[in-house]
Motif scaffolding. Structure first.
Motif, PDB file in Angstrom:
ATOM      1  N   MET A  29      40.027  61.507  40.251  1.00 59.70           N
ATOM      2  CA  MET A  29      39.132  61.012  39.192  1.00 59.70           C
ATOM      3  C   MET A  29      39.063  62.006  38.042  1.00 59.70           C
ATOM      4  SD  MET A  29      35.972  59.130  41.103  1.00 59.70           S
ATOM      5  CE  MET A  29      36.253  57.831  42.315  1.00 59.70           C
ATOM      6  N   GLU A  30      39.131  63.307  38.370  1.00 60.30           N
ATOM      7  CA  GLU A  30      39.124  64.335  37.322  1.00 60.30           C
ATOM      8  C   GLU A  30      40.364  64.198  36.440  1.00 60.30           C
ATOM      9  OE1 GLU A  30      38.508  64.842  40.477  1.00 60.30           O
ATOM     10  OE2 GLU A  30      36.470  65.667  40.557  1.00 60.30           O
ATOM     11  N   ASP A  31      41.536  63.935  37.073  1.00 63.11           N
ATOM     12  CA  ASP A  31      42.768  63.756  36.304  1.00 63.11           C
ATOM     13  C   ASP A  31      42.648  62.571  35.352  1.00 63.11           C
ATOM     14  OD1 ASP A  31      44.085  65.838  37.625  1.00 63.11           O
ATOM     15  OD2 ASP A  31      44.816  64.514  39.210  1.00 63.11           O
ATOM     16  N   LEU A  32      42.172  61.429  35.873  1.00 63.56           N
ATOM     17  CA  LEU A  32      42.086  60.225  35.051  1.00 63.56           C
ATOM     18  C   LEU A  32      41.081  60.414  33.915  1.00 63.56           C
ATOM     19  CD1 LEU A  32      42.763  57.359  34.345  1.00 63.56           C
ATOM     20  CD2 LEU A  32      41.241  56.566  36.173  1.00 63.56           C
ATOM     21  N   THR A  43      35.015  57.547  23.808  1.00 67.32           N
ATOM     22  CA  THR A  43      34.725  56.453  24.734  1.00 67.32           C
ATOM     23  C   THR A  43      35.241  56.704  26.146  1.00 67.32           C
ATOM     24  OG1 THR A  43      36.747  55.314  24.022  1.00 67.32           O
ATOM     25  CG2 THR A  43      34.700  54.716  22.906  1.00 67.32           C
ATOM     26  N   ALA A  44      35.829  57.868  26.396  1.00 64.84           N
ATOM     27  CA  ALA A  44      36.382  58.158  27.724  1.00 64.84           C
ATOM     28  C   ALA A  44      35.267  58.260  28.774  1.00 64.84           C
ATOM     29  CB  ALA A  44      37.170  59.467  27.686  1.00 64.84           C
ATOM     30  N   PRO A  45      35.511  57.751  29.989  1.00 59.82           N
ATOM     31  CA  PRO A  45      34.479  57.835  31.031  1.00 59.82           C
ATOM     32  C   PRO A  45      34.417  59.227  31.637  1.00 59.82           C
ATOM     33  CG  PRO A  45      36.452  56.798  31.920  1.00 59.82           C
ATOM     34  CD  PRO A  45      36.709  57.015  30.454  1.00 59.82           C
ATOM     35  N   SER A  46      33.241  59.649  32.022  1.00 57.92           N
ATOM     36  CA  SER A  46      33.101  60.891  32.783  1.00 57.92           C
ATOM     37  C   SER A  46      33.546  60.628  34.218  1.00 57.92           C
ATOM     38  CB  SER A  46      31.645  61.355  32.770  1.00 57.92           C
ATOM     39  OG  SER A  46      30.834  60.402  33.456  1.00 57.92           O
ATOM     40  N   VAL A  47      33.665  61.663  35.006  1.00 59.87           N
ATOM     41  CA  VAL A  47      34.079  61.506  36.394  1.00 59.87           C
ATOM     42  C   VAL A  47      33.051  60.673  37.160  1.00 59.87           C
ATOM     43  CG1 VAL A  47      34.549  62.713  38.560  1.00 59.87           C
ATOM     44  CG2 VAL A  47      35.410  63.647  36.395  1.00 59.87           C
ATOM     45  N   SER A  48      31.786  60.967  36.962  1.00 65.06           N
ATOM     46  CA  SER A  48      30.737  60.235  37.692  1.00 65.06           C
ATOM     47  C   SER A  48      30.691  58.765  37.277  1.00 65.06           C
ATOM     48  CB  SER A  48      29.373  60.890  37.465  1.00 65.06           C
ATOM     49  OG  SER A  48      29.045  60.910  36.088  1.00 65.06           O
ATOM     50  N   TYR A  49      30.886  58.495  35.986  1.00 64.59           N
ATOM     51  CA  TYR A  49      30.849  57.103  35.528  1.00 64.59           C
ATOM     52  C   TYR A  49      32.081  56.350  36.029  1.00 64.59           C
ATOM     53  CZ  TYR A  49      29.388  53.249  32.556  1.00 64.59           C
ATOM     54  OH  TYR A  49      28.931  52.023  32.120  1.00 64.59           O
ATOM     55  N   LEU A  50      33.218  57.043  36.063  1.00 64.20           N
ATOM     56  CA  LEU A  50      34.437  56.439  36.581  1.00 64.20           C
ATOM     57  C   LEU A  50      34.266  56.062  38.052  1.00 64.20           C
ATOM     58  CD1 LEU A  50      37.371  55.706  35.889  1.00 64.20           C
ATOM     59  CD2 LEU A  50      38.019  58.033  36.536  1.00 64.20           C
ATOM     60  N   SER A  51      33.587  56.922  38.789  1.00 64.69           N
ATOM     61  CA  SER A  51      33.319  56.639  40.198  1.00 64.69           C
ATOM     62  C   SER A  51      32.485  55.368  40.341  1.00 64.69           C
ATOM     63  CB  SER A  51      32.594  57.826  40.839  1.00 64.69           C
ATOM     64  OG  SER A  51      32.214  57.521  42.172  1.00 64.69           O
ATOM     65  N   MET A  52      31.497  55.216  39.483  1.00 63.05           N
ATOM     66  CA  MET A  52      30.650  54.018  39.558  1.00 63.05           C
ATOM     67  C   MET A  52      31.429  52.764  39.168  1.00 63.05           C
ATOM     68  SD  MET A  52      26.839  55.218  38.311  1.00 63.05           S
ATOM     69  CE  MET A  52      27.327  56.092  36.824  1.00 63.05           C
ATOM     70  N   ILE A  53      32.349  52.903  38.207  1.00 62.34           N
ATOM     71  CA  ILE A  53      33.184  51.756  37.828  1.00 62.34           C
ATOM     72  C   ILE A  53      34.036  51.309  39.005  1.00 62.34           C
ATOM     73  CG2 ILE A  53      35.136  51.017  36.385  1.00 62.34           C
ATOM     74  CD1 ILE A  53      34.066  52.864  34.192  1.00 62.34           C
ATOM     75  N   GLU A  54      34.666  52.278  39.678  1.00 62.09           N
ATOM     76  CA  GLU A  54      35.543  51.946  40.798  1.00 62.09           C
ATOM     77  C   GLU A  54      34.779  51.310  41.948  1.00 62.09           C
ATOM     78  OE1 GLU A  54      38.011  55.146  42.081  1.00 62.09           O
ATOM     79  OE2 GLU A  54      39.151  55.242  40.193  1.00 62.09           O
ATOM     80  N   ARG A  55      33.513  51.703  42.113  1.00 63.21           N
ATOM     81  CA  ARG A  55      32.703  51.145  43.208  1.00 63.21           C
ATOM     82  C   ARG A  55      31.972  49.866  42.796  1.00 63.21           C
ATOM     83  NH1 ARG A  55      28.613  54.510  44.316  1.00 63.21           N
ATOM     84  NH2 ARG A  55      29.037  56.005  42.647  1.00 63.21           N
ATOM     85  N   GLY A  56      32.235  49.410  41.569  1.00 63.58           N
ATOM     86  CA  GLY A  56      31.614  48.172  41.115  1.00 63.58           C
ATOM     87  C   GLY A  56      30.175  48.320  40.694  1.00 63.58           C
ATOM     88  N   LYS A  57      29.699  49.555  40.528  1.00 64.15           N
ATOM     89  CA  LYS A  57      28.303  49.797  40.149  1.00 64.15           C
ATOM     90  C   LYS A  57      28.097  49.720  38.635  1.00 64.15           C
ATOM     91  CE  LYS A  57      27.086  50.843  44.420  1.00 64.15           C
ATOM     92  NZ  LYS A  57      26.184  49.963  45.198  1.00 64.15           N
TER      93      LYS A  57
END
Length: 509
Positions: A29-32, A43-57
């Protein structure tokens, strides 16, 4: 223009698709997140926000999704088509290494007791030294694990604290803090005969004498890059092996090991415990040195920022060799190879985490090497700078596409040699749902039709360029702009028409 509400209505599989894309491309997630920042930091997502996107949150904004799509070279609609992927392609967690083994039957002939009897006899009859055989064993171990040695990485990080770059003064301070003393010696380069019977120049650069003295050649004062590396190797030996004396003399030149063995005895064609232990400790200390000078996470981030350009070694203050070897370790893409080649056909260092066959031997001369490998061409070119090449090679009767970058350098003993880092593109093509075998076969056919080299067809170039951008390796893109070349492991199986070899003699040098 899409709104967040419209995205929400079509986002049923969005998080899963992003996660699958990320994992099949071996990105954390850090790489992405870092890749997205370089596309659009606003507009790039942070690591924590990316995690929530992947989990559908969370559902990304239209701009954020466009950034993620750009990283993976996909249309935005691909993420929103409400159709799950036919297959959640994940990294192959089976065989880690790139080199295929073979089933040995009847298995009782390959028992430990029988091999311990047969191997020394085999070495004696073939003229391979025990040290050479030990290096072959270690290389196979390294390739099987695809350069993954977390214990050595952690040991180096505890000493260097993941600092990048480390200045010479920093390395000196580390050595001093460990109670090591440095003494300078004056050794001139000398001619030696290597294990293949060829004469080359070799320079003893340093050696360790227990309990705490590192002897360094004065020639290294004018080469701080090599001085840092030698010190890092000896620091590694002291950290890993409690400052004992079992460590080879460090040299520069064509030969893999110093002719000045610690105990003063010549190398033999029998295997003994000292050979294996010396070779393994050489490997461990060298790997430690690379991890100390180029710590994994910071160096990976730097390579990512600079598109894996070889000249990043100048920013880090290490040699091109150290930087290129570390590329094969820290890259999220696992399918790499690395060669350090001396003329006329000597491979001093080899790593084949992608299973690429050797273009020639590093234990004996090969009579029919393919002259179209990048390392061969670069050795024979009187040019500076690096060069990219896209090659098609049959491996296990299947065409594969390799991309590499080569650079011609000079070692401290004055010998020219070529460093080459490359990757197998087939897994990257497959990760994007492409037909890697079909693309490679079409490219091979085009090369055969044009005598062994051909411009890459427009449709294939588009596919490969997309893959190169996802990999974020600049020299892959440069290689795509050149003609693709057919290469082979041995001239006797040359795929070109007419073949390069007729009556056993090369026709294409």
């Amino acid at each position: 223009m899409r709104t967040t509400k419209s995205l929400m209505r079509k986002s049923h599989f969005l998080g899963t698709k992003i996660r699958n894309l990320r994992k099949r491309n071996h990105l954390t997630m850090e790489d992405l997140s870092a890749r997205c920042v370089r596309v659009d930091p606003e507009t790039a997502p942070s690591v924590s926000y990316l995690s929530m996107i992947e989990r559908g949150k969370r559902v990304p904004s239209a701009g954020m999704l466009a950034v993620i799509a750009a990283v993976f070279q996909k249309e935005v609609d691909w993420f929103l088509d409400d159709v799950p992927e036919e297959q959640a392609i994940m990294p192959d967690k089976g065989r880690r290494g790139g080199i295929n083994g073979m089933a040995l039957e009847p298995s009782f002939l390959f028992s430990k007791d029988i091999l311990q009897i047969a191997i020394p006899e085999m070495l004696s009859q073939t003229g391979i030294t025990g040290r050479q055989f030990a290096h072959l064993l270690i290389r196979a171990h390294q390739e099987h694990h695809q350069n993954h040695f977390p214990d050595l990485e952690r040991a180096a990080e505890e000493i260097g604290l993941k600092r990048l770059p480390l200045a010479l003064e920093d390395i000196m301070d580390i050595a001093k803090g460990m109670g090591l003393k440095i003494k300078w010696i004056d050794r001139a380069p000398k001619d030696v005969i290597d294990e293949m019977g060829a004469t080359s120049t070799q320079l003893v650069t340093s050696f360790f004498e227990p309990p705490s003295t590192i002897y360094i050649n004065k020639h290294l004062k004018s080469n701080p890059t090599r001085l840092k590396y030698d010190l890092a190797v000896h620091i590694g030996h002291c950290v890993l092996h409690n400052k004992d004396g079992l460590k080879s003399v460090l040299t520069t030149g064509k030969s893999q090991v110093s002719t000045e063995m610690d105990n003063g005895t010549p190398q033999s064609s029998t295997v003994n415990a000292q050979d294996i232990l010396h070779a393994w400790r050489d490997f461990e200390s060298s790997f430690f040195a690379g991890a100390l000078l180029c710590p994994k996470v910071p160096f990976r981030q730097m390579l990512d920022r600079h598109g894996y350009e070889i000249n990043v070694h100048e920013k880090v203050g290490v040699s091109a060799s150290v930087a290129m070897r570390r590329m094969t370790v820290v890259s999220p893409y696992p399918h790499w190879h690395y060669f350090d080649a001396y003329a006329p056909g000597k491979l001093k260092a080899v790593y084949r985490g992608n299973g690429i066959p050797l273009p020639w031997g590093n234990m004996r001369l090969v009579q029919d090497p393919c002259q179209h490998w990048a390392v061969f061409r670069k050795i024979n070119e009187d040019s500076s700078g690096s060069s990219a090449q896209l090659s098609i090679l049959d491996v296990d009767n299947e065409p594969r596409i390799y991309s590499c970058e080569s650079i011609r350098v000079k070692d401290m003993a004055g010998n020219n040699h070529v460093l080459c880092a490359g990757i197998d593109l087939n897994p990257a093509i497959q990760a994007q749902g492409g037909d890697a075998s079909g693309i490679a076969a079409e490219l091979k056919q085009a090369c055969v039709k044009h005598g062994g080299e051909a411009e890459i067809p427009k449709a294939i170039k588009k596919d490969l360029t997309s893959v190169a951008k996802i990999l974020n390796i600049n020299w892959v893109e440069r290689g795509i702009e050149t003609q693709a070349r057919l290469i082979c492991a041995r001239g006797a199986v040359c795929p070109r028409q007419p073949t390069c070899y007729e009556a056993g003699k090369p026709q294409c040098e």
